[in-house]
Design a protein around this motif. Sequence first.
Motif, PDB file in Angstrom:
ATOM      1  N   GLY A  51       0.815  -1.206   0.000  1.00 41.84           N
ATOM      2  CA  GLY A  51       0.000   0.000   0.000  1.00 41.84           C
ATOM      3  C   GLY A  51       0.847   1.253   0.000  1.00 41.84           C
ATOM      4  N   ALA A  52       0.163   2.391   0.172  1.00 44.77           N
ATOM      5  CA  ALA A  52       0.858   3.676   0.180  1.00 44.77           C
ATOM      6  C   ALA A  52       1.687   3.861   1.444  1.00 44.77           C
ATOM      7  N   GLY A  53       1.232   3.290   2.558  1.00 44.52           N
ATOM      8  CA  GLY A  53       1.963   3.413   3.823  1.00 44.52           C
ATOM      9  C   GLY A  53       3.183   2.512   3.869  1.00 44.52           C
ATOM     10  N   VAL A  54       4.248   3.004   4.497  1.00 46.14           N
ATOM     11  CA  VAL A  54       5.477   2.209   4.599  1.00 46.14           C
ATOM     12  C   VAL A  54       5.997   2.119   6.028  1.00 46.14           C
ATOM     13  N   ASP A  55       5.278   2.693   6.991  1.00 38.38           N
ATOM     14  CA  ASP A  55       5.762   2.669   8.366  1.00 38.38           C
ATOM     15  C   ASP A  55       5.862   1.246   8.904  1.00 38.38           C
ATOM     16  N   HIS A  56       5.053   0.327   8.365  1.00 41.39           N
ATOM     17  CA  HIS A  56       5.145  -1.068   8.793  1.00 41.39           C
ATOM     18  C   HIS A  56       6.458  -1.701   8.357  1.00 41.39           C
ATOM     19  N   ILE A  57       7.136  -1.082   7.391  1.00 40.04           N
ATOM     20  CA  ILE A  57       8.450  -1.553   6.951  1.00 40.04           C
ATOM     21  C   ILE A  57       9.556  -0.769   7.645  1.00 40.04           C
ATOM     22  N   THR A  58       9.459   0.558   7.594  1.00 36.11           N
ATOM     23  CA  THR A  58      10.534   1.395   8.138  1.00 36.11           C
ATOM     24  C   THR A  58      10.682   1.252   9.648  1.00 36.11           C
ATOM     25  N   SER A  59       9.638   0.784  10.328  1.00 33.84           N
ATOM     26  CA  SER A  59       9.725   0.601  11.781  1.00 33.84           C
ATOM     27  C   SER A  59      10.514  -0.642  12.173  1.00 33.84           C
ATOM     28  N   ASP A  60      10.860  -1.475  11.193  1.00 36.62           N
ATOM     29  CA  ASP A  60      11.658  -2.678  11.460  1.00 36.62           C
ATOM     30  C   ASP A  60      13.130  -2.287  11.541  1.00 36.62           C
ATOM     31  N   LYS A  61      13.634  -2.163  12.748  1.00 32.60           N
ATOM     32  CA  LYS A  61      15.012  -1.713  12.953  1.00 32.60           C
ATOM     33  C   LYS A  61      16.047  -2.738  12.498  1.00 32.60           C
ATOM     34  N   GLU A  62      15.599  -3.973  12.242  1.00 28.20           N
ATOM     35  CA  GLU A  62      16.530  -5.021  11.822  1.00 28.20           C
ATOM     36  C   GLU A  62      16.545  -5.215  10.301  1.00 28.20           C
ATOM     37  N   LEU A  63      15.842  -4.357   9.566  1.00 30.07           N
ATOM     38  CA  LEU A  63      15.867  -4.458   8.113  1.00 30.07           C
ATOM     39  C   LEU A  63      17.234  -3.993   7.607  1.00 30.07           C
ATOM     40  N   CYS A 123      -5.590  14.976   8.877  1.00 27.06           N
ATOM     41  CA  CYS A 123      -4.229  14.450   9.000  1.00 27.06           C
ATOM     42  C   CYS A 123      -3.968  13.424   7.905  1.00 27.06           C
ATOM     43  N   LEU A 124      -2.992  13.736   7.062  1.00 30.35           N
ATOM     44  CA  LEU A 124      -2.519  12.814   6.019  1.00 30.35           C
ATOM     45  C   LEU A 124      -0.998  12.741   6.039  1.00 30.35           C
ATOM     46  N   LEU A 125      -0.441  12.890   7.228  1.00 30.05           N
ATOM     47  CA  LEU A 125       1.019  12.853   7.380  1.00 30.05           C
ATOM     48  C   LEU A 125       1.551  11.426   7.293  1.00 30.05           C
ATOM     49  N   PRO A 126       2.770  11.262   6.805  1.00 28.29           N
ATOM     50  CA  PRO A 126       3.421   9.956   6.971  1.00 28.29           C
ATOM     51  C   PRO A 126       3.740   9.747   8.442  1.00 28.29           C
ATOM     52  N   LEU A 127       3.801   8.502   8.860  1.00 25.33           N
ATOM     53  CA  LEU A 127       4.144   8.224  10.254  1.00 25.33           C
ATOM     54  C   LEU A 127       5.646   8.087  10.390  1.00 25.33           C
TER      55      LEU A 127
END
Length: 309
Positions: free
Chosen positions: A66-78, A193-197
């Motif tokens: 999807g358009a959101g990526v916080d579920h990926i960027t929040s993974d500190k082990e990526l 609110c339409l900010l990225p997280l």
Amino acid sequence: MSFLIVSPGKDPQPWIEALKKQHPGLNIYVYPEDHDKEEVEFALVWNHPRGLFKNYPNLKVVASMGAGVDHITSDKELPEHITITKVVDDQLTEDMGDFVLGLVMNHIRRLSIYKEQKKEKSWDRTPYKRPQNVTVGIMGVGVLGSAVGEKLSKNGFNVLGWAKSEKDKKDMNTYCGEEGLEEFLSKSNILVCLLPLTPQTENILNGDLFEKLPKGAYVINVARGEHLVEHDLLEMIGSRHLSGAALDVFKEEPLPERHPFWENPDILITPHIASVTSAESVVPQIIENYEHMKEEELLKNVVERKKGY
């Protein structure tokens, strides 16, 4: 070379079918089925288990469904070398604009009141506002925020935008940074609110921010639940500084049955349906990036890790 889908709680079948239709020879694995991790170079994901991808030595791209990526960027082990991409889709953008316009119109025409009056068989008329007399402030003027602003402007609303950095938008006056935030808020009868997280925007919808809105302002959150300090919203509605809110996203989804939002008549709840990704619609851009990866060409819709979007 293999393609991996990781989407716990989301049915992968529509994605498999759309991917096969677009690229019949694609070798697709679906987590957690058994597969050779060394084969995987491209992963399509939604809410993957934290730390999963450190075990994939040849993984090059992690693409959001999807358009959101916080579920990926929040993974500190990526691993740092992995490229993250997001979806930019005209249909998603159109859906978001329609949804926010619907919420705004529902609020200014006070249509929810009549649903309650029907239960009591009450025939009372309620004053309403017209678009030209309402200013909508949009926090976050990326692809989605810009489209929402354009839709609202075309329907007669005064539209303002606010972003971290300076933006030039034809359909709205824009403010930027901390220095522009207070003036932006003071003029916003409805705040969207339409900010990225990101770490900087988490909990940004809080009591201090709400106090800077005009008395009786209305809040719409269609970004992420983590943007909102829930207790502060309830307090501000309780004191009547805010007239209410429309929330499509929550810190915990589904929203727990005992959550106080359910009982508050001034909060409209929708189950994260503002714009829902269609596999059929977005798979062509996923496959295009897959081919670009194989040919070592530049990918589209790449996320800047430092920004988080």
